[in-house]
Motif scaffolding. Structure first.
Motif, PDB file in Angstrom:
ATOM      1  N   ALA A   1      27.378  66.990  35.666  1.00 28.75           N
ATOM      2  CA  ALA A   1      26.243  66.351  36.632  1.00 28.75           C
ATOM      3  C   ALA A   1      26.319  64.930  36.838  1.00 28.75           C
ATOM      4  O   ALA A   1      26.633  64.444  38.040  1.00 28.75           O
ATOM      5  CB  ALA A   1      25.020  66.824  35.984  1.00 28.75           C
ATOM      6  N   ILE A   2      26.321  64.150  35.642  1.00 29.96           N
ATOM      7  CA  ILE A   2      26.153  62.939  36.195  1.00 29.96           C
ATOM      8  C   ILE A   2      27.740  62.124  35.765  1.00 29.96           C
ATOM      9  O   ILE A   2      28.030  60.751  35.474  1.00 29.96           O
ATOM     10  CB  ILE A   2      25.460  62.087  35.176  1.00 29.96           C
ATOM     11  N   GLY A   3      28.766  62.935  35.471  1.00 29.82           N
ATOM     12  CA  GLY A   3      30.041  62.605  34.991  1.00 29.82           C
ATOM     13  C   GLY A   3      30.612  61.174  35.802  1.00 29.82           C
ATOM     14  O   GLY A   3      30.876  60.189  35.171  1.00 29.82           O
ATOM     15  N   ALA A   4      30.637  61.426  36.931  1.00 27.26           N
ATOM     16  CA  ALA A   4      31.012  60.214  37.986  1.00 27.26           C
ATOM     17  C   ALA A   4      30.585  58.964  37.634  1.00 27.26           C
ATOM     18  O   ALA A   4      31.437  57.882  37.378  1.00 27.26           O
ATOM     19  CB  ALA A   4      31.082  60.647  39.333  1.00 27.26           C
ATOM     20  N   TRP A   5      29.091  58.809  37.704  1.00 28.55           N
ATOM     21  CA  TRP A   5      28.580  57.544  37.554  1.00 28.55           C
ATOM     22  C   TRP A   5      28.869  57.232  36.144  1.00 28.55           C
ATOM     23  O   TRP A   5      29.097  55.895  35.890  1.00 28.55           O
ATOM     24  CB  TRP A   5      27.070  57.634  37.514  1.00 28.55           C
ATOM     25  N   ALA A   6      28.720  58.034  35.165  1.00 30.92           N
ATOM     26  CA  ALA A   6      28.938  57.545  33.780  1.00 30.92           C
ATOM     27  C   ALA A   6      30.328  57.123  33.462  1.00 30.92           C
ATOM     28  O   ALA A   6      30.460  55.978  32.763  1.00 30.92           O
ATOM     29  CB  ALA A   6      28.816  58.775  32.565  1.00 30.92           C
ATOM     30  N   VAL A   7      31.144  57.647  34.373  1.00 28.84           N
ATOM     31  CA  VAL A   7      32.727  57.034  34.153  1.00 28.84           C
ATOM     32  C   VAL A   7      32.763  55.615  34.660  1.00 28.84           C
ATOM     33  O   VAL A   7      33.228  54.768  34.155  1.00 28.84           O
ATOM     34  CB  VAL A   7      33.690  57.906  34.887  1.00 28.84           C
TER      35      VAL A   7
END
Lengths: 143, 784
Positions: free
Chosen positions: B410-416
């Motif tokens: 879900a939030i992978g991109a932002w966390a990356v």
């Protein structure tokens, strides 16, 4: 303080008597009115009188010991007087009495040692207060 | 008590008492001897390895059995990892400190507190009982306060120490409430009180379903966030640098700030894996990671750069625990160990630079590798691990970090993105503390630089080489404690497989690409900062000085002002005010019930009144009344003395010779003392205003009346004479004394008397101290 010859001369005689009397009061305390508390106050009172007549430094010379040491030694004595009972498996400060009778004192006991401790603390505290306040007072006069 | 686990947990605290003596005997070389203690713990634990995942060693000694509090200790993968860090780095820090603080007269004291600190941290990570854990938790706060404030003559050090203590101490109190709620919830879920107090016991019930869960969660979280310096409680950590460098090295790498991370990891099986946990813990970590990593760029002091980068790493760790997947937890374990190794090494390197050149200011440093080759080697190796460059242990950590983030759907991109940003900054800051001081042109430094002594090199070199070794050969780590630690945090068995090179599948290549991108961007950012192309410094420094720090300063100032005002109001310093308040409150307490209980009956003396008795009482009353109207102080004293003597006479008349004697003596001494006090008072007696005299009159009259009524009310009540009967009958046979009063004083109730004479002596010393202080101050004022 204004000096009074009569007071000075009398006190010189009175002081030994008062201190002796205070010891007498201390020792008889267990059976007659008296005890370490009153004895200590009496001794302090006598020395106070001396201080009033001759000044703080003279009283210190007569006393020879710093009153703070009297307090410490007195407390230590009183505390130590409870230890023999612990060694015997009794409660702290339980009185232990000796067999023999010493003339003029009576039976020796840890209770008497405790009372001597009280005597020293009371005398030491009163003298410490008096001396400290007296020093302050004379300094104030000097300045 | 002879169990090795319990000995390991309590040994440093016991050894702390010996530290000053060892220092006195051996001087600065004492560090080598004292380091044997943590080293022994370290090697004892290495003997216990490998720990299989899920293997638990637990021991318990009763402490307060009535309350279900034991010295319960537990060794599993997680605590073993921490014990290795605490004792291993601890031994090196002890050696380091001996040389770093050589010549400091307070070295003995320093070691004492350092060992207490070490012991507290060991106890904390080994404790199974919540109360025991809390005691050790608070002990770390207190001992770190003393360590940070080691240089206590400097106000900056004192303020920083206080800041750390207040923030972590307040957090500790919040945590305690959380612990208590956990125990209550555990008991409500059917656990025995002794079991509900244990962390391992609470794992057997489902706390997450309990109504108290949200409260427990927030309280525990705040406790952990304050300890681990997470935003918004982060500001104490950079300030804590005021402590000596060995303290910073220890505090940042293995202890104190890691305690919060430890507790979150430890409680993950009990409290974790809820939406609340994922979001709150993860977000707190994320914000801290970004704050710390960006703030580090603005610093030019080597220790400050490192301090802010610790924030970034702590944030990352907390975030990973918040995410809570198996991959995240494994990453956290690797990251935790890697950070411990390189951060301790880097702080020691910074300490060496500071010690041998006289400055830690980066702008004054350069080309030090020519003078300090070993320090430079350690610094650059450790910094490579910090930057996450292959083949260091830190590289594996970062790879895993990116992989964790990519796995989050879900939030992978932002966390990356956030992780990349933070890591770019960390790479740049790693270069700032390694390349900047050691490479390039030689700079003029306050002191002629030379290599640090062996004791100060050992730790840095060993730790940085260890980081390299772990990176090249990660397998011993994963099989000995790594997998066991991850299992302990997750609560379910996991296997760890660490690799430097993951082969060529798309996922692995993405991670690898991100890693390399981070390194490249970080390098570029460093060059921009180094050549002042990026004016981030001043801006970031200003940004760091606003926010929670100001709130802290403001509330501290408000507290001081408030306390000041309250003290001024309550403690006016006027004796009359105190006496009035004391008497008035006593009246309020006594009068209403007395009024209701009053029977209005005059007591009748059994043998009637005798003339001399009445006379004594009348004289006493007259003297008292006179005292109230006299103007001269001396005369007042004399009259009060007369009152006292009358009281003594009454004692004589009613057969209490002991009391009478004492009363007379006290009366004499009081008058003497008061006369002396009079000398110290101004000659002129200030007249109080009519209004305050009226108030005094009312209070005094009311007090006198109440006392009279009180005596009248008590007199007709039949007394229980069993106590006095006992004394009268047993005084002579049991205590061999006929004077019952004295027997009571020195025998029956000797302990009371002992307490009383102690108070008496203390009061005397108090008078002495107060008077001396006053006289001394006045003299100083005069001489000025």
């Amino acid at each position: 303080m204004r000096e009074s010859l009569i007071l000075r001369a009398t006190v010189r005689l009175l002081l030994p008597l008062l201190v002796l009397f205070s010891l007498f009061i201390l020792l008889r305390g267990h059976n007659e009115p008296g005890g370490g508390f009153i004895g200590g106050l009496l001794a302090a009172g006598g020395l106070c009188l001396y201080q009033l007549a001759h000044g703080g430094d003279a009283m210190r010379r007569v006393l020879r010991i710093d009153p703070r040491i009297l307090i410490g030694v007195g407390l230590a004595t009183a505390m130590a007087s409870g230890l023999p009972a612990l060694l015997r498996g009794q409660d702290y400060l339980t009185g232990i009495w000796g067999k023999g009778v010493v003339p003029g004192i009576g039976k020796l006991s840890t209770v008497l040692v405790f009372d001597i401790g009280v005597y020293l603390v009371v005398a030491g505290t009163s003298l410490l207060m008096v001396l400290t306040l007296a020093d302050g007072a004379t300094e104030e006069e000097d300045s | 008590m002879t169990d090795p686990l319990i000995i390991a947990a309590l040994l440093p605290i016991a050894a702390s008492l010996l530290a000053p003596a060892v220092v006195r005997a051996l001087g600065p070389r004492a560090g080598w001897v004292l380091a044997l203690i943590p080293a022994a713990i370290f090697f004892w634990l290495v003997q216990q390895l490998p720990l299989a995942p899920g293997e638990v060693l637990s021991r318990s000694v009763p402490w307060v059995p009535a309350l279900g509090i034991d010295f319960a200790f537990l060794l599993d993968g997680l605590s073993a990892t921490f014990v290795l860090l605490v004792s291993g780095i601890g031994a090196l820090v002890v050696v380091y400190a001996g040389s770093y603080l050589a010549g400091d007269p307070r070295l003995g004291r320093f070691y004492l507190i350092l060992f207490v600190f070490m012991g507290a941290m060991l106890g904390l990570v080994l404790a199974d009982n919540l109360v025991t854990l809390f005691v050790f938790w608070e002990l770390t706060s207190i001992s770190s306060y003393l360590l940070i404030g080691h240089d206590h003559a400097r106000s900056g050090a004192r303020e920083s120490a206080l800041k750390a203590l207040l923030v972590t101490g307040a957090g500790g109190l919040v945590l305690l409430v959380g612990f208590v709620l956990m125990m209550i919830a555990g008991e409500q879920l059917g656990l025995d009180p002794a079991v509900a107090g244990k962390i391992s016991g609470l794992a057997t019930v489902d706390l997450r379903g309990h109504a108290l869960y949200p409260a427990i969660f927030w309280l525990v979280l705040i406790g952990c966030l304050t300890k681990s310096a997470q935003v918004p409680f982060h500001f104490w950590l950079p300030a804590a640098m005021a402590g000596p460098t060995p303290v910073s090295a220890y505090l940042h790498s293995a202890t104190m700030v890691k305690a919060g991370v430890y507790l979150l990891a430890r409680l993950n099986p009990q409290l974790g894996d809820t939406a609340l946990w994922h979001w709150a813990v993860g977000l707190a970590g994320l914000v801290t990671m970004l704050t710390g990593s960006l703030a580090t760029l603005g610093q030019r002091d080597m220790k400050r750069v490192l301090a802010y980068s610790t924030l970034a790493v702590l944030g990352t760790l907390v975030m990973l625990i918040g995410v809570g997947t198996a991959m995240a937890i494994k990453t956290a374990v690797v990251y935790l160990v890697a950070h411990g190794l390189y951060k301790a090494a880097l702080f020691m390197v910074a300490g060496n630079v500071d010690h041998e050149t006289g400055t830690r200011e980066l702008r004054q440093l350069g080309g030090l590798r020519r003078f300090m080759p070993w320090t430079a080697l350690a610094g650059i190796l450790a910094a490579l691990s910090k930057a996450g460059a292959p083949p260091m242990f830190g590289f594996i950590g970062k790879e895993m970090l990116y992989k964790t983030k990519l796995d989050l759907e879900a939030i992978g991109a932002w966390a990356v993105v956030a992780s990349v940003v933070a890591n770019v900054a960390l790479v740049a800051s790693a270069l700032m503390v390694s390349v900047w001081p050691f490479l390039g042109r030689t700079q003029e430094t306050p002191r002629k630089p030379h290599e640090a002594p062996l004791a100060m090199l050992l730790g840095a070199v060993l730790l940085s080489l260890f980081g390299l070794g772990r990176g090249l050969l990660p397998e011993p780590f994963e099989t000995t404690v790594g997998s066991a630690a991850a299992t302990a945090i997750l609560g379910t068995p996991v296997e760890m497989h660490l690799k430097l090179w993951h082969g060529v599948d798309p996922a692995a290549l993405t991670v690898m690409g991100l890693s390399l991108l981070t390194l490249a961007l970080g390098g570029a950012l460093y060059l921009m900062i180094r050549h002042r192309a990026a004016p981030v410094g001043p801006f970031l420094r200003r940004a760091c000085s606003v926010g929670p720090t100001q709130l802290y300063d403001l509330s501290l100032r408000a507290l001081y002002t408030g306390a000041d005002g309250a003290t001024r109001f309550v403690q006016s310093g006027r004796l009359r005010f105190y006496v009035t308040i004391t008497v008035a409150f006593a009246l309020l307490a006594v009068a209403p019930p007395l009024w209701r209980a009053m029977t209005w009956q005059l007591p009748v003396a059994p043998e009637g009144w005798r003339l001399h008795e009445i006379l004594v009482v009348l004289v006493g009353m007259l003297a008292t009344l006179t005292a109230a109207f006299l103007r001269s102080r001396l005369a007042t004293l004399a009259v009060i003395g007369a009152t006292g003597t009358c009281v003594a006479l009454i004692f004589v008349l009613f057969s209490a010779p002991d009391l009478a004697l004492t009363q007379v003596m006290i009366e004499v001494l009081t008058v003497v003392l008061l006369v002396m006090v009079l000398y110290r008072l101004p000659r002129v007696v200030p007249r109080s205003s009519g209004l305050s005299r009226l108030r005094d009159l009312i209070v005094a009259t009311a007090a006198g009346l109440t006392m009279t009524l009180f005596v009248l009310a008590v007199a007709p009540i039949a007394r229980d004479t069993s106590v006095s009967e006992f004394y009268l009958q047993n005084s002579a046979p049991m205590a061999f004394g006929r004077n019952v009063v004295n027997v009571i004083l020195v025998d029956f109730r000797a302990l009371d008397t002992l307490g009383e004479i102690t108070v008496l002596g203390t009061a005397g010393l108090g008078v002495f101290a107060l008077m001396r202080l006053g006289v001394g101050r006045r003299k100083r004022k005069e001489s000025r």
